[in-house]
Design an enzyme around this catalytic site. Structure first.
Site, PDB file in Angstrom:
ATOM      1  N   ASN A   1       0.803  -1.230   0.000  1.00  0.00           N
ATOM      2  CA  ASN A   1       0.000   0.000   0.000  1.00  0.00           C
ATOM      3  C   ASN A   1       0.836   1.281   0.000  1.00  0.00           C
ATOM      4  OD1 ASN A   1      -1.694  -2.072   2.101  1.00  0.00           O
ATOM      5  ND2 ASN A   1      -2.602  -1.472   0.165  1.00  0.00           N
TER       6      ASN A   1
ATOM      7  N   VAL B   1       1.668   7.048   0.184  1.00  0.00           N
ATOM      8  CA  VAL B   1       0.839   6.101   0.922  1.00  0.00           C
ATOM      9  C   VAL B   1      -0.551   6.073   0.307  1.00  0.00           C
ATOM     10  CG1 VAL B   1      -0.202   5.576   3.167  1.00  0.00           C
ATOM     11  CG2 VAL B   1       2.127   6.474   3.045  1.00  0.00           C
ATOM     12  N   CYS B   2      -1.059   4.860   0.103  1.00  0.00           N
ATOM     13  CA  CYS B   2      -2.378   4.709  -0.505  1.00  0.00           C
ATOM     14  C   CYS B   2      -3.280   3.928   0.449  1.00  0.00           C
ATOM     15  CB  CYS B   2      -2.227   3.972  -1.833  1.00  0.00           C
ATOM     16  SG  CYS B   2      -3.800   3.747  -2.659  1.00  0.00           S
ATOM     17  N   ILE B   3      -4.003   4.662   1.300  1.00  0.00           N
ATOM     18  CA  ILE B   3      -5.018   4.016   2.135  1.00  0.00           C
ATOM     19  C   ILE B   3      -6.294   4.840   2.070  1.00  0.00           C
ATOM     20  CG2 ILE B   3      -3.499   2.752   3.716  1.00  0.00           C
ATOM     21  CD1 ILE B   3      -3.916   4.959   5.775  1.00  0.00           C
TER      22      ILE B   3
ATOM     23  N   HIS C   1      -7.906   9.205   1.070  1.00  0.00           N
ATOM     24  CA  HIS C   1      -8.518   9.520  -0.221  1.00  0.00           C
ATOM     25  C   HIS C   1      -9.543  10.628  -0.055  1.00  0.00           C
ATOM     26  CE1 HIS C   1      -7.360   5.253  -1.730  1.00  0.00           C
ATOM     27  NE2 HIS C   1      -6.341   6.086  -1.717  1.00  0.00           N
TER      28      HIS C   1
END
Length: 169
Positions: free
Chosen positions: A81, A88-90, A94
């Site tokens: 992730n 950081v992609c959580i 978003h």
């Protein structure tokens, strides 16, 4: 909105300094800029990241908390992730509202009630339990799914070692 953002960020920083949360410590990158934070994230116990010291930058928008901060690992990390460039992609980072791809419910995405503490707790939990369904690093996700104790574990161990060496520079 910017003045409210400044006050809120100052309050959150003061609160974290007064009542530290286990697993990370936060401060400003430069004293004069409340919108740019540096966080030292300690690899959670009983995970492959245990013992690591990971430096993370949080950049807050001037309309925080209406919109989420951007988060980037400065220390190299191998994780499904986290993109190879450190982004950081959580879900909670978003933009708020509907997910145009339909993966996330609106309540899983950014909400103005989130704080630096809730973000960091989510990131610590992400380290402990990667989500390989919507990876930012496809190679890491593939290794995590196919052989978590092989190549994936070796790459994470290398990142942890490197983070320990860099932490004391």
């Amino acid at each position: 909105m910017s003045e409210q953002s400044v006050l809120l960020l100052r309050k959150q920083l003061a609160e974290l300094n007064k009542n530290p949360v286990e697993g990370f410590s936060a401060g400003l990158i430069a004293d004069h800029d409340i919108f740019k934070w540096e966080v030292l994230l300690i690899g959670p116990q009983d995970t492959l990241f245990e013992g690591g010291f990971f430096k993370v930058h949080l950049t807050f928008p001037h309309d925080y908390p209406l919109r989420p901060p951007k988060m980037k690992f400065v220390t190299e990390i191998w994780h499904p992730n986290v993109a190879k460039n450190g982004d950081v992609c959580i879900s909670i980072l978003h933009e708020p509202g509907e997910d145009k791809f339909g993966y996330e419910k609106p309540e899983e995405r950014w909400l103005p009630i989130h704080t630096v503490e809730t973000i960091m707790i989510s990131v610590i939990s992400m380290l402990a339990d990667p989500n390989s369904d919507s990876p930012a690093n496809v190679d890491a996700a593939k290794e995590w799914r196919e052989d978590p104790n092989g190549e994936f574990k070796r790459k994470v161990a290398r990142c942890v070692r490197k983070s320990q060496e860099m932490a004391f520079e």
